[in-house]
Enzyme design. Structure first.
Site, mmCIF file in Angstrom:
data_model
loop_
_atom_site.group_PDB
_atom_site.id
_atom_site.type_symbol
_atom_site.label_atom_id
_atom_site.label_comp_id
_atom_site.label_asym_id
_atom_site.label_seq_id
_atom_site.Cartn_x
_atom_site.Cartn_y
_atom_site.Cartn_z
ATOM 1 N N LYS A 33 0.842 -1.207 0.000
ATOM 2 C CA LYS A 33 0.000 0.000 0.000
ATOM 3 C C LYS A 33 0.874 1.253 0.000
ATOM 4 O O LYS A 33 2.067 1.171 0.309
ATOM 5 C CB LYS A 33 -0.918 -0.018 1.220
ATOM 6 C CG LYS A 33 -0.190 0.075 2.548
ATOM 7 C CD LYS A 33 -1.119 -0.237 3.711
ATOM 8 C CE LYS A 33 -0.375 -0.108 5.030
ATOM 9 N NZ LYS A 33 -1.094 -0.755 6.140
ATOM 10 N N TYR A 242 18.200 29.849 8.788
ATOM 11 C CA TYR A 242 17.078 30.582 9.385
ATOM 12 C C TYR A 242 17.189 30.584 10.913
ATOM 13 O O TYR A 242 17.526 29.567 11.525
ATOM 14 C CB TYR A 242 15.753 29.911 9.024
ATOM 15 C CG TYR A 242 15.338 30.122 7.595
ATOM 16 C CD1 TYR A 242 15.072 31.406 7.109
ATOM 17 C CD2 TYR A 242 15.183 29.041 6.741
ATOM 18 C CE1 TYR A 242 14.670 31.592 5.794
ATOM 19 C CE2 TYR A 242 14.777 29.216 5.435
ATOM 20 C CZ TYR A 242 14.521 30.503 4.959
ATOM 21 O OH TYR A 242 14.127 30.684 3.680
HETATM 22 C C1 LIG Z 1 -0.382 -1.818 6.777
HETATM 23 C C2 LIG Z 1 -1.048 -3.094 7.145
HETATM 24 C C3 LIG Z 1 -0.299 -4.282 7.263
HETATM 25 C C4 LIG Z 1 1.213 -4.298 7.226
HETATM 26 O O1 LIG Z 1 1.695 -3.828 8.478
HETATM 27 P P1 LIG Z 1 3.234 -3.695 8.817
HETATM 28 O O2 LIG Z 1 3.251 -3.252 10.233
HETATM 29 O O3 LIG Z 1 3.796 -2.664 7.905
HETATM 30 O O4 LIG Z 1 3.862 -5.022 8.606
HETATM 31 C C5 LIG Z 1 -0.987 -5.468 7.466
HETATM 32 N N1 LIG Z 1 -2.356 -5.468 7.583
HETATM 33 C C6 LIG Z 1 -3.090 -4.344 7.507
HETATM 34 C C7 LIG Z 1 -4.563 -4.415 7.664
HETATM 35 C C8 LIG Z 1 -2.469 -3.117 7.299
HETATM 36 O O5 LIG Z 1 -3.200 -1.997 7.236
#
Ligand SMILES: *Cc1c(COP(=O)(O)O)cnc(C)c1O
Length: 345
Positions: A33, A242
């Protein structure tokens, strides 16, 4: 000139996937994702498919559609946000599998794509996505007649092994799914490291693939080299940047490098993070600007062409600690101005 070169080691991503795969006897999927946590979902997923991954998870149908283009037919693409309004064509045409999160989504799915595969996401206490246990028990029998492919839930505290929430969610998940003959999945990266009772049939690592905590044995994946724009000498009491927050206490040489907070290099890292040249650590001098950072290279003894912010010397988690955040946010903040280079495949 770009803001620098982001090198992504796909060999390391695959090695991390294999290492997590050998921990369990479950199928190891891959969570890609948010453009594979900012590293490029097409390249990352194609590499992982070659390494043996057969199932991928994305946040929404748009991401799933782009991933299908990259992977072609074959691999399973599961969508965490389920079947949202407007998603039907993408889900149907591009063979995406929505993880249905509510009765509303279930109705939408069966009305629009009656024989199209789906999974179910159950909420076991995180209160973010998924059907509540009561909702699930009300629709369970109807749902089961339509043969869900997969039942998932997500852990809220998996990166804290001793947190009581882990055991509580495990108990809830087991109690509402144990009598089913459907593949189940609970563990993200942290869940894989909690113990074998969290394995079920499929694991869903994300951050561990990209070299992040809590998979501390992971190979680092990301190297970031930033070009030096110019170098200058300061006399004692001259200041940098800055707000004059750096004042020279000795004759000082400053390199100005061409990246800043607009490239995901958060201002909060200035106090702790180092830039490296030939393995020598050089502190940040003054505040991080939008596109520029001053670095104290006095002890380096030469003017470097570029300086390294991320790599073996200083990882995504080191920067996260400096900024008071998590590796996930560092990775997904890395901007679009870097030239990306993929190695290791
Ligand atoms: C993002 C996500 C994962 C992966 O989690 P990590 O901590 O990055 O391994 C697995 N399941 C769901 C539902 C997620 O949203």
């Amino acid at each position: 000139m770009s803001s620098g070169r982001l090198t992504i080691d796909l060999g390391a991503v695959c090695a991390n996937w294999r290492a997590l795969d050998t921990v369990t006897r479950a199928e190891t999927a891959a969570v890609v994702k948010a453009d594979a946590y900012g590293l490029g979902a097409s390249r990352v997923a194609r590499a992982l498919a070659t390494a043996g991954a057969r199932t991928f998870f994305v946040a929404n149908a748009e991401e799933g559609a782009a991933l299908r283009q990259a992977l072609g037919p074959g691999p399973t693409i599961n969508v965490f946000s389920g079947h949202m309004s407007g998603d039907t064509d993408m889900i149907g045409d591009l063979d995406l599998v929505p993880m249905l999160n509510s009765l509303e989504q279930m109705i939408r799915h069966v009305e629009s794509l009656p024989s199209h595969p789906f999974g179910v996401q159950l909420d076991t206490g995180m209160n973010r996505l998924g059907m509540e246990p009561q909702e699930w028990s009300a629709v369970r029998e109807i749902m089961l007649q339509m043969s869900p492919r997969l039942i998932i839930s997500h852990l809220a505290c998996a990166d804290e092994p001793n947190h009581i929430m882990n055991q509580e969610q495990l108990n809830v998940f087991k109690s509402i799914t144990s009598d089913l003959n459907i593949p189940r999945s609970l563990a993200n990266t942290g869940g894989i490291l909690l113990g074998r009772q969290y394995d079920f049939d499929m694991t869903r690592p994300g951050i561990g693939l990209y070299g992040g905590h809590p998979f501390d044995e992971a190979q680092y994946v990301v190297t970031l080299d930033i070009p030096v724009v110019q170098c200058r000498d300061l006399e004692v009491d001259e200041t940098v940047g800055y707000g004059n927050s750096f004042t020279a206490t000795r004759p000082t040489r400053i390199a100005t490098i061409s990246a800043g907070y607009a490239d995901g290099i958060m201002r909060a890292i200035a106090a702790g993070a180092m830039l490296f040249a030939d393995g020598v650590a050089c502190p940040i001098a003054g505040r991080i600007s939008m596109d520029l950072i001053g670095v104290d290279i006095t002890d380096l003894g030469e003017d470097p062409k570029d300086m390294r912010l991320l790599g073996a010397e200083q990882t995504v988690d080191d920067l996260a600690d400096d900024a008071g955040t998590i590796g996930y946010e560092i990775l997904t903040s890395l901007g679009s101005r870097y030239a990306r280079r993929y190695i290791g495949i």
